[in-house]
Design an enzyme around this catalytic site. Structure first.
Site: not given
Ligand code: 13P
Length: 261
Positions: A9-11, A94, A96, A166, A172, A213, A234-235
């Site tokens: 997920n590149w956000k 998600h 977020e 999640e 994050g 994470s 994510g990251g």
């Molecule tokens: P991180 O891997 O950066 O914690 O993000 C997880 C995420 O929200 C994937 O959708």
């Protein structure tokens, strides 16, 4: 055996040139691991460009959100008809989006129904906050989110879904859940709810990802859990080498497990 999935997920992180470069790097490093489903989810504006890059390799595309209506007066929104043929997956609900953009269990359910109606596979995200976790409310809260996402769906539709657990406190933060904590919720709450509502066989067919994470150092321990079928990353998905390392580790683990069976 459920096919493992590593979804990036590149956000809101890449410009078009950056997304092209990242996608090229991923193609170079991660295209040979065919026993793992590899999905990358760039922002809407990067989808077409990234699609051209991954066209000849077995890397699939996902969107990060979607409106439920086919078209209409929803300025700034993207419809399922626009995504049809462009992506195979769409991340829905998600945390977020729930936190910052007022998404509710009800709107997530509408989006899930719309995605399925257009042949898009939803990756439905669920997960509790730190306060809920500390108050011992994880099971009840995540269970409610799962039930709400499934509202009105028949077994054939449910069989197509992917869930992602999640925990918000792990996203994050560098503070991943322990593999055992994640397994407990994926197994007892997500798969458990599916089993209760749709029976054992269907519950066993649905893939459940863990997100929060994850990185090349901890992915193996998550993927060794029986009810965790992949990761929503994510990251660590923003660098071709760390994403590819997670794909490789998963691929090797599943290859070993397949040999043992
Ligand atoms: P991180 O891997 O950066 O914690 O993000 C997880 C995420 O929200 C994937 O959708």
């Amino acid at each position: 055996m459920r096919v493992p999935m590593m979804a990036g997920n590149w956000k809101m992180n890449q410009t078009i040139p950056e997304a092209i470069a990242l996608a090229r790097g991923i193609c170079e490093l991660a295209s040979e691991y065919d026993n793992v489903e590899r999905v990358i989810c760039p922002s809407f504006v990067c989808l077409s460009a990234v699609r051209s890059v991954v066209a000849d390799v077995s890397i699939l595309l996902g969107a990060q959100n979607m409106h439920w209506a086919d078209r209409g007066p929803y300025t700034g929104e993207i419809s399922p008809t626009m995504l049809e043929g462009l992506v195979q997956y769409v991340i829905l609900g998600h945390s977020e989006r729930r936190q910052h953009f007022c998404e509710t269990d009800e709107t997530v359910n509408r989006k899930v129904q719309a995605a399925l109606a257009h042949g898009l596979t939803p990756i439905v995200c669920v997960g509790e906050s730190l306060e809920q976790n500390q108050a011992g409310e994880t099971y009840a809260f995540v269970g409610r989110q799962v039930r709400a996402a499934l509202e009105g769906l028949g077994p054939e539709q449910v069989g197509q879904l992917v869930f992602a657990y999640e925990p918000i406190w792990a996203i994050g933060t560098g503070r991943a859940a322990t593999p055992e904590q994640a397994e407990e919720v994926c197994s007892n709450v997500v798969r458990g709810t599916l089993r209760e509502l749709y029976g054992h066989e269907l519950a066993e067919a649905v893939r459940i990802l863990y997100g929060g994470s994850t990185n090349p150092d901890n992915i193996q321990a998550f993927m060794e859990q029986p009810d965790i079928d992949g990761a929503l990353i994510g990251g660590a998905s923003l660098k071709a080498d760390s994403y590819a390392a997670m794909v490789r580790i998963t691929s090797e683990l599943y290859a070993r497990q397949a040999q043992q069976e």
